[in-house]
Design an enzyme around this catalytic site. Structure first.
Site, PDB file in Angstrom:
ATOM      1  N   ARG A 112       3.183   0.734   2.996  1.00  0.00           N
ATOM      2  CA  ARG A 112       1.805   0.244   2.926  1.00  0.00           C
ATOM      3  C   ARG A 112       1.251   0.093   4.333  1.00  0.00           C
ATOM      4  NH1 ARG A 112       2.324  -4.404  -1.851  1.00  0.00           N
ATOM      5  NH2 ARG A 112       3.414  -3.056  -3.345  1.00  0.00           N
ATOM      6  N   SER A 124       4.536  -9.912  -8.305  1.00  0.00           N
ATOM      7  CA  SER A 124       3.364 -10.001  -9.164  1.00  0.00           C
ATOM      8  C   SER A 124       3.749  -9.429 -10.519  1.00  0.00           C
ATOM      9  CB  SER A 124       2.179  -9.222  -8.581  1.00  0.00           C
ATOM     10  OG  SER A 124       1.631  -9.896  -7.475  1.00  0.00           O
ATOM     11  N   ARG A 127       5.065  -9.522   6.550  1.00  0.00           N
ATOM     12  CA  ARG A 127       4.143  -8.436   6.230  1.00  0.00           C
ATOM     13  C   ARG A 127       4.544  -7.222   7.063  1.00  0.00           C
ATOM     14  NH1 ARG A 127      -0.624  -8.446   3.541  1.00  0.00           N
ATOM     15  NH2 ARG A 127      -0.794 -10.708   3.670  1.00  0.00           N
ATOM     16  N   ARG A 147      10.368 -10.892   1.911  1.00  0.00           N
ATOM     17  CA  ARG A 147      10.117 -12.329   1.809  1.00  0.00           C
ATOM     18  C   ARG A 147      11.251 -13.053   1.095  1.00  0.00           C
ATOM     19  NH1 ARG A 147       3.655 -11.854   0.294  1.00  0.00           N
ATOM     20  NH2 ARG A 147       3.048 -10.902   2.283  1.00  0.00           N
ATOM     21  N   GLU A 168       4.856 -15.089  -1.761  1.00  0.00           N
ATOM     22  CA  GLU A 168       4.814 -14.256  -2.964  1.00  0.00           C
ATOM     23  C   GLU A 168       5.886 -13.178  -2.885  1.00  0.00           C
ATOM     24  OE1 GLU A 168       2.778 -10.445  -4.700  1.00  0.00           O
ATOM     25  OE2 GLU A 168       1.466 -11.600  -3.373  1.00  0.00           O
TER      26      GLU A 168
END
Length: 413
Positions: free
Chosen positions: A250, A340, A265, A379, A337
Site C-alpha cells: 500500500r 477489519s 504504518r 501492529r 487496528e
C-alpha cells in the site's frame, strides 16, 4: 440512495446517471426500431426481386444500406454511453446496514465488547521500535536504504517471530476454525480490483506495474474474492471459507506523518486474510462468526483488545457493516487496528459477477461476500513486543507461539 451514501460521506452522481440512462434507453429504442425496419425492408427486397421489379428492389437496397449505417452509428453511441454508465455506477458505494450507527467521526463508533485487561507490565512501558532495535529484530535503516521509507527488514528472532505468527494463524484458522487454505498471486489485473471495489476509487493507494498493467495486491481479499469471478457456485457448497497468507502493498497516499514510526504504518506487510462466500439470508449471522474467528487469534495470544462497530462515515466504500478489532499496545499507549471485519452483501459479487444457484433448476442469484484480517502482522507484532517485554529487556513468547518459535523467550543479543 443519495441520503444513505451521504451517511458515508460520499456524493453520488444520481442526476447524471439518470440522464445518461434516459438517453441510453432512447437510443436502444431507436436502434431496435431501425433493426425492425431493416428486417421489413430486407423482406421487401426479396419479394421485389422475385416479382422482377429490379428498380424498386434497388431503391429498397439503398434504404437498407442507410438503415445499416444508422444502426452502426447508434450502436457505437450505445457502446460509449454504456461505458459511461458503467463508470458512473462504479462511483456508487455500498449502502450501510440499518444496524450501523450514524456519524462521520470516530467518536461516533461504538465499542461492542472488550476482552481481557490492560496488562500489568514487568517494566516501564517502551515503544516497540526501541524494543525491536535493541533486540535486533527489525532493521529500519537498511529497509529504507534498500527500498525507501516505509519498508523494513526483519532480522534474527524478528524474522522468526514473523514466520511463527504466519504459521500459527494459518494453522489456527484451518485446523480450529475450518477454513480452506489458499496461497494467491501477489499481483492482480484491473478487473479484479474493480470487482472488490479498490478501483477506481483507491487507485492512488495502489502500486501499479505499468509495463504489464497489473497491480501489487493491497490485501489478499482481492485475489481470493476473485477466485470465483464470473462463476455460478452450487448453493449446497456455501458457505465457502478461505484463509490466505499474503504480502500486502500500500502506498498509503495522504498518510504522511500519521503513525509512521516503527511498525504502525508501512508500505509492505504480511497478513492472513479470511474470505467467505455465503447465502444472502445468512450473511449477517456469518459476519458475527467471522468476527469471532478473527478475535480467537488475539485471545489465543493473550492480548487485550476491543471490538468497535464503525459508524457510517468511518466505514469503507464497499462494505455494508464493519467491525474493527483493536489490540492494546502499552508502549505507545493506544489501541491499534489489526483487523477489519466486513459484510459486503452483494456489492462485490455484482461487480465481479459471482453468483450461486440456490437449488436444482433455480435461477442463479448473487452471493454475499465477507472478509476479515485474521490478522495483520505489523501492529500485532508491535502489541506483542510491548505487552510481553520483560524486566531484563527480553520478550516472553506467548504459550500458543512457543511451538512455532522453538523457544519461550526472545533473548537479548
Amino acid at each position: 440512495m443519495r441520503e444513505l451514501a451521504r451517511k458515508k460521506g460520499i456524493e453520488v452522481p444520481i442526476e447524471e446517471f439518470l440522464e445518461l440512462d434516459r438517453t441510453w434507453r432512447e437510443l436502444l429504442t431507436e436502434v431496435e426500431q431501425c433493426r425492425a425496419k431493416l428486417n421489413t425492408v430486407s423482406r421487401q427486397v426479396g419479394e421485389l426481386m422475385r416479382s422482377g421489379d429490379r428498380p424498386a428492389a434497388d431503391r429498397m437496397r439503398a434504404q437498407a444500406s442507410g438503415l445499416k449505417q444508422s444502426i452502426e452509428t447508434i450502436e457505437e453511441s450505445l457502446r460509449k454511453k454504456d461505458e459511461a454508465l458503467r463508470e458512473l455506477e462504479l462511483q456508487f458505494p455500498n449502502l450501510p446496514h440499518d444496524s450501523v450507527p450514524e456519524g462521520d467521526t470516530e467518536d461516533r463508533n461504538q465499542i461492542v465488547t472488550e476482552w481481557g485487561e490492560k496488562p500489568t507490565l514487568a517494566r516501564e512501558p517502551r515503544p516497540h521500535w526501541d524494543i525491536a532495535t535493541e533486540l535486533q529484530l527489525v532493521d529500519f535503516a537498511r529497509g529504507a536504504k534498500v527500498t525507501g521509507s516505509g519498508f523494513l527488514v526483519f532480522t534474527g528472532f524478528g524474522a522468526r517471530l514473523q514466520r511463527a505468527l504466519i504459521n500459527f494463524m494459518l494453522d489456527f484458522q484451518t485446523k480450529q476454525n475450518g477454513y480452506t487454505e489458499v496461497y494467491p498471486p501477489y499481483v492482480v489485473n484491473r478487473k479484479s480490483l474493480v470487482g472488490t471495489g479498490q478501483l477506481p476509487k483507491f487507485q492512488d493507494d495502489l502500486y501499479w506495474l505499468e509495463r504489464d498493467n497489473l497491480f501489487l495486491i493491497p490485501t489478499a481479499e482481492v485475489p481470493v474474492t476473485n477466485l470465483h469471478q464470473d462463476e455460478i457456485l452450487d448453493g449446497d457448497d456455501l458457505p465457502i471459507r478461505y484463509a490466505a497468507f499474503s504480502g500486502c502493498f500500500r502506498r498509503e497516499a495522504g498518510a504522511a506523518g500519521s503513525d509512521t514510526r516503527g511498525l504502525l504504518r508501512v508500505h509492505q506487510f504480511d497478513k492472513v486474510e479470511l474470505v467467505k462466500f455465503v447465502r444472502p439470508e445468512t450473511s449477517y449471522n456469518e459476519l458475527e462468526t467471522l468476527r469471532e474467528d478473527a478475535e480467537s487469534v488475539l485471545r489465543a495470544l493473550g492480548l487485550h483488545y476491543r471490538v468497535t462497530l464503525m459508524c457510517t462515515g468511518e466505514m469503507g466504500f464497499s462494505n455494508a457493516k464493519q467491525y474493527d478489532l483493536e489490540v492494546w499496545a502499552p508502549g505507545v499507549e493506544k489501541y491499534l487496528e489489526v483487523s477489519s471485519v466486513s459484510n459486503f452483501t452483494d456489492f462485490q459479487a455484482r461487480r465481479a459477477n459471482i453468483r450461486y444457484r440456490p437449488g436444482h433448476g433455480e435461477r442463479p442469484d448473487f452471493v454475499h461476500t465477507l472478509n476479515a484480517s485474521g490478522v495483520a502482522l505489523p501492529r500485532l507484532m508491535a502489541a506483542l513486543l510491548e505487552t510481553y517485554a520483560q524486566r531484563d529487556g527480553s520478550v516472553a513468547v506467548p504459550d500458543a507461539l512457543q511451538p512455532y518459535m522453538g523457544c519461550n523467550v526472545i533473548p537479548r543479543p
